[in-house]
Scaffold this motif. Structure first.
Motif, PDB file in Angstrom:
ATOM      1  N   CYS A   1       0.731  -1.340   0.013  1.00 22.65           N
ATOM      2  CA  CYS A   1      -0.116  -0.203   0.026  1.00 22.65           C
ATOM      3  C   CYS A   1       0.927   1.383   0.031  1.00 22.65           C
ATOM      4  O   CYS A   1       0.930   2.025   0.897  1.00 22.65           O
ATOM      5  N   GLY A   2       1.460   1.621  -1.131  1.00 22.71           N
ATOM      6  CA  GLY A   2       2.222   2.653  -1.374  1.00 22.71           C
ATOM      7  C   GLY A   2       1.623   3.633  -2.077  1.00 22.71           C
ATOM      8  O   GLY A   2       0.185   3.759  -2.093  1.00 22.71           O
ATOM      9  N   LYS A   3       1.905   4.312  -2.920  1.00 26.66           N
ATOM     10  CA  LYS A   3       1.370   5.592  -3.763  1.00 26.66           C
ATOM     11  C   LYS A   3       0.262   4.908  -4.536  1.00 26.66           C
ATOM     12  O   LYS A   3      -0.751   5.364  -4.548  1.00 26.66           O
ATOM     13  N   VAL A   4       0.553   4.016  -5.496  1.00 21.37           N
ATOM     14  CA  VAL A   4      -0.385   3.321  -6.465  1.00 21.37           C
ATOM     15  C   VAL A   4      -1.298   2.546  -5.709  1.00 21.37           C
ATOM     16  O   VAL A   4      -2.602   2.756  -5.889  1.00 21.37           O
TER      17      VAL A   4
ATOM     18  N   CYS B   1       1.173  -3.366 -11.459  1.00 14.71           N
ATOM     19  CA  CYS B   1       0.954  -2.126 -11.939  1.00 14.71           C
ATOM     20  C   CYS B   1       2.138  -1.533 -12.625  1.00 14.71           C
ATOM     21  O   CYS B   1       2.271  -0.455 -13.011  1.00 14.71           O
TER      22      CYS B   1
ATOM     23  N   PRO C   1       7.073  -2.772  -4.815  1.00 17.93           N
ATOM     24  CA  PRO C   1       8.390  -2.327  -5.777  1.00 17.93           C
ATOM     25  C   PRO C   1       8.320  -3.467  -6.839  1.00 17.93           C
ATOM     26  O   PRO C   1       8.263  -4.745  -6.576  1.00 17.93           O
ATOM     27  N   ASP C   2       8.836  -3.179  -7.966  1.00 17.37           N
ATOM     28  CA  ASP C   2       8.584  -4.160  -8.910  1.00 17.37           C
ATOM     29  C   ASP C   2       9.702  -5.452  -8.660  1.00 17.37           C
ATOM     30  O   ASP C   2       9.374  -6.269  -9.192  1.00 17.37           O
TER      31      ASP C   2
ATOM     32  N   ARG D   1       4.189  -4.887   4.801  1.00 16.92           N
ATOM     33  CA  ARG D   1       5.220  -5.657   5.432  1.00 16.92           C
ATOM     34  C   ARG D   1       4.755  -5.267   6.992  1.00 16.92           C
ATOM     35  O   ARG D   1       4.867  -6.102   7.866  1.00 16.92           O
TER      36      ARG D   1
ATOM     37  N   THR E   1       0.895  -4.169  -5.658  1.00 18.23           N
ATOM     38  CA  THR E   1       1.648  -2.968  -5.734  1.00 18.23           C
ATOM     39  C   THR E   1       2.900  -2.683  -5.063  1.00 18.23           C
ATOM     40  O   THR E   1       2.999  -1.754  -4.358  1.00 18.23           O
TER      41      THR E   1
ATOM     42  N   GLN F   1       1.230   7.463 -15.623  1.00 13.85           N
ATOM     43  CA  GLN F   1       0.826   8.689 -14.821  1.00 13.85           C
ATOM     44  C   GLN F   1       2.126   8.884 -13.579  1.00 13.85           C
ATOM     45  O   GLN F   1       2.317   7.486 -13.304  1.00 13.85           O
TER      46      GLN F   1
ATOM     47  N   PHE G   1       2.451   9.055 -10.022  1.00 13.50           N
ATOM     48  CA  PHE G   1       1.980   9.325  -8.591  1.00 13.50           C
ATOM     49  C   PHE G   1       2.633   9.925  -7.682  1.00 13.50           C
ATOM     50  O   PHE G   1       3.701   9.078  -7.151  1.00 13.50           O
TER      51      PHE G   1
ATOM     52  N   PRO H   1      -0.853   2.209 -14.883  1.00 16.68           N
ATOM     53  CA  PRO H   1      -1.469   3.831 -15.102  1.00 16.68           C
ATOM     54  C   PRO H   1      -0.277   4.546 -15.623  1.00 16.68           C
ATOM     55  O   PRO H   1       0.756   4.668 -14.986  1.00 16.68           O
TER      56      PRO H   1
HETATM   57  N1  LIG Z   1       4.611   5.782  -8.423  1.00 15.15           N
HETATM   58  C1  LIG Z   1       4.398   5.698  -9.637  1.00 15.15           C
HETATM   59  O1  LIG Z   1       4.469   7.100 -10.141  1.00 15.15           O
HETATM   60  C2  LIG Z   1       4.023   4.737 -10.371  1.00 15.15           C
HETATM   61  C3  LIG Z   1       3.392   4.972 -11.682  1.00 15.15           C
HETATM   62  C4  LIG Z   1       2.948   3.727 -12.531  1.00 15.15           C
HETATM   63  C5  LIG Z   1       3.126   2.478 -11.821  1.00 15.15           C
HETATM   64  N2  LIG Z   1       3.946   2.391 -10.695  1.00 15.15           N
HETATM   65  C6  LIG Z   1       4.190   0.908 -10.576  1.00 15.15           C
HETATM   66  O2  LIG Z   1       3.102   0.880  -9.257  1.00 15.15           O
HETATM   67  C7  LIG Z   1       3.882   0.021  -8.412  1.00 15.15           C
HETATM   68  C8  LIG Z   1       3.937   0.482  -6.624  1.00 15.15           C
HETATM   69  O3  LIG Z   1       4.599   1.467  -7.124  1.00 15.15           O
HETATM   70  P1  LIG Z   1       4.823   2.692  -6.039  1.00 15.15           P
HETATM   71  O4  LIG Z   1       5.154   3.865  -6.345  1.00 15.15           O
HETATM   72  O5  LIG Z   1       3.103   2.693  -5.438  1.00 15.15           O
HETATM   73  O6  LIG Z   1       5.640   2.037  -4.792  1.00 15.15           O
HETATM   74  P2  LIG Z   1       5.848   2.657  -3.345  1.00 15.15           P
HETATM   75  O7  LIG Z   1       5.226   3.904  -3.173  1.00 15.15           O
HETATM   76  O8  LIG Z   1       7.196   2.467  -2.912  1.00 15.15           O
HETATM   77  O9  LIG Z   1       4.785   1.372  -2.562  1.00 15.15           O
HETATM   78  C9  LIG Z   1       5.646   0.258  -2.553  1.00 15.15           C
HETATM   79  C10 LIG Z   1       4.662  -0.338  -1.195  1.00 15.15           C
HETATM   80  O10 LIG Z   1       5.071  -1.990  -1.222  1.00 15.15           O
HETATM   81  C11 LIG Z   1       5.366  -2.260   0.134  1.00 15.15           C
HETATM   82  N3  LIG Z   1       6.104  -3.282   0.219  1.00 15.15           N
HETATM   83  C12 LIG Z   1       7.584  -3.327  -0.150  1.00 15.15           C
HETATM   84  N4  LIG Z   1       7.959  -4.635  -0.039  1.00 15.15           N
HETATM   85  C13 LIG Z   1       6.662  -5.412   0.044  1.00 15.15           C
HETATM   86  C14 LIG Z   1       6.577  -6.882   0.229  1.00 15.15           C
HETATM   87  N5  LIG Z   1       7.871  -7.616   0.373  1.00 15.15           N
HETATM   88  N6  LIG Z   1       5.465  -7.200   0.604  1.00 15.15           N
HETATM   89  C15 LIG Z   1       4.453  -6.525   0.783  1.00 15.15           C
HETATM   90  N7  LIG Z   1       4.489  -4.917   0.662  1.00 15.15           N
HETATM   91  C16 LIG Z   1       5.827  -4.560   0.400  1.00 15.15           C
HETATM   92  C17 LIG Z   1       5.928  -0.916   0.932  1.00 15.15           C
HETATM   93  O11 LIG Z   1       5.650  -0.880   2.170  1.00 15.15           O
HETATM   94  P3  LIG Z   1       6.169  -1.406   3.320  1.00 15.15           P
HETATM   95  O12 LIG Z   1       7.803  -1.268   2.844  1.00 15.15           O
HETATM   96  O13 LIG Z   1       5.855  -0.585   4.444  1.00 15.15           O
HETATM   97  O14 LIG Z   1       5.915  -2.879   3.376  1.00 15.15           O
HETATM   98  C18 LIG Z   1       5.086   0.245   0.104  1.00 15.15           C
HETATM   99  O15 LIG Z   1       3.768   0.381   0.718  1.00 15.15           O
HETATM  100  C19 LIG Z   1       5.164  -0.564  -8.938  1.00 15.15           C
HETATM  101  O16 LIG Z   1       4.945  -1.653  -9.635  1.00 15.15           O
HETATM  102  C20 LIG Z   1       5.491   0.560  -9.738  1.00 15.15           C
HETATM  103  O17 LIG Z   1       6.220   0.250 -10.986  1.00 15.15           O
HETATM  104  C21 LIG Z   1       4.244   3.453  -9.950  1.00 15.15           C
END
Ligand SMILES: NC(=O)c1ccc[n+]([C@@H]2O[C@H](COP(=O)([O-])OP(=O)(O)OC[C@H]3O[C@@H](n4cnc5c(N)ncnc54)[C@H](OP(=O)(O)O)[C@@H]3O)[C@@H](O)[C@H]2O)c1
Length: 292
Positions: free
Chosen positions: A10-13, A96, A70-71, A34, A68, A122, A124, A120
């Motif tokens: 539960c991060g940005k996306v 995503c 990290p990749d 986590r 959602t 975009q 975020f 998306p």
């Molecule tokens: N941000 C953008 O602009 C954007 C745009 C389009 C697509 N995306 C895609 O969307 C996806 C998420 O990106 P994001 O930017 O939202 O990332 P983010 O903000 O870094 O969030 C990732 C989340 O995953 C959790 N996490 C990390 N490792 C984990 C694990 N082993 N098990 C469960 N949760 C875990 C993290 O929280 P904890 O560390 O607290 O567990 C965090 O809440 C990626 O695939 C990215 O490529 C992102």
């Protein structure tokens, strides 16, 4: 009734999907991070029915599961959920990521679940939940039929436009997005550096260039890249390009390779537009290859 969904990561996306799909009538059955504390906080923001630091606890009996994270850990997290009974044959598992294909979710497919990606197109921003909307954006999807169909439906309900792409084309699709977004920043940084070298200060430099940049984007939208091209290369103005090269080489030598590379590609665009004579194109290629 709309399907139920769960969010793992539960991060940005993930948070943005939680908020916006709930608003669109989908039932947010659960979410997982986590750390239990982060999951609790995200549940408060999104109104999720359940939360846990153990993903398979909240993915069971849910129609759509978004991973959602990290990749780099999507496959690992997907494998853990699959091994621990968090999926059924009716599950649809989506990620995503823009650069990775749906096939990185293959541990889910081995359980009989459908897999897909729903990206998306975009940026975020960190935790800016109010602004992280899907309204009016492009979402791309690929994968199994069930996953693609539900992604299209969700994108429509979110107010986005959905396009389908080939699974094997995801890397090039993502490279295109990087060029359009990140390299536009690089290009503006390059232009600002030259404006500063011309004596216009840092803060003012982009403001001076901005109407030109916005006007050019508008021309591209109206007429396409080939017709939007103006300037010395489109006109075949060899002498002007020669003076650019000489001045940049002597005043900002670290920028000359980039100027030349962009100029060489611009010749190809001008040729496609039919505004450049063969002779001028040849002379420009000589200059921009550093052979003049
Ligand atoms: N941000 C953008 O602009 C954007 C745009 C389009 C697509 N995306 C895609 O969307 C996806 C998420 O990106 P994001 O930017 O939202 O990332 P983010 O903000 O870094 O969030 C990732 C989340 O995953 C959790 N996490 C990390 N490792 C984990 C694990 N082993 N098990 C469960 N949760 C875990 C993290 O929280 P904890 O560390 O607290 O567990 C965090 O809440 C990626 O695939 C990215 O490529 C992102």
């Amino acid at each position: 009734m709309k399907p139920s969904f769960a969010i793992v990561g539960c991060g940005k996306v993930g948070t943005a999907l939680g908020i916006n799909l709930s608003k669109a009538g989908y039932r947010l059955a659960g979410l997982s991070c986590r750390a239990e504390e982060s999951a609790k906080k995200a549940a408060e923001i999104t109104g999720a029915e359940e939360y846990s630091h153990i993903p398979w606890d909240i993915t069971k009996n849910v129609d759509i599961i978004f991973i959602t994270t990290p990749d780099g850990v999507i496959t690992e997290v997907c494998g853990e959920i699959a091994r621990n009974g968090g999926l059924s044959e009716a599950s649809i598992v989506l990620h995503c990521s823009g650069s990775h294909p749906s096939t990185i979710l293959s541990p889910a497919r081995e359980t009989g679940a459908s897999i897909g990606s729903m990206h998306p197109l975009q940026s975020f921003a960190a935790a800016d939940h109010a602004r992280n909307s899907f309204e009016g954006i492009i979402v791309s999807t690929e994968g199994d039929n069930e996953a693609v169909n539900i992604s299209k439906e969700m994108a429509k309900d979110l107010g986005a436009t959905c396009i389908t792409i080939k699974t094997e084309a995801k890397t090039l699709y993502h490279a295109s997005a990087v060029v359009a977004c990140n390299y536009l920043v690089t290009l503006q940084d390059f232009a600002v550096r030259l404006m500063e070298a011309a004596g216009i200060s840092g803060k003012e430099a982009f403001q001076v260039l901005k109407p030109l940049v916005m006007g050019t984007l508008s021309n591209i939208e109206k007429a396409g890249t080939v017709k939007a091209l103006t300037g010395p290369i489109a006109r075949g103005d060899v002498e002007t390009v020669k003076t650019h090269v000489n001045d940049i080489r002597s005043r900002e030598p670290d920028l000359i390779a980039l100027y030349n590379t962009l100029g060489l590609h611009t010749i190809t665009i001008a040729e496609a537009g039919g505004t450049l004579s063969e002779e001028a194109a040849g002379e420009l290629r000589q200059i921009l290859s550093g052979k003049d």
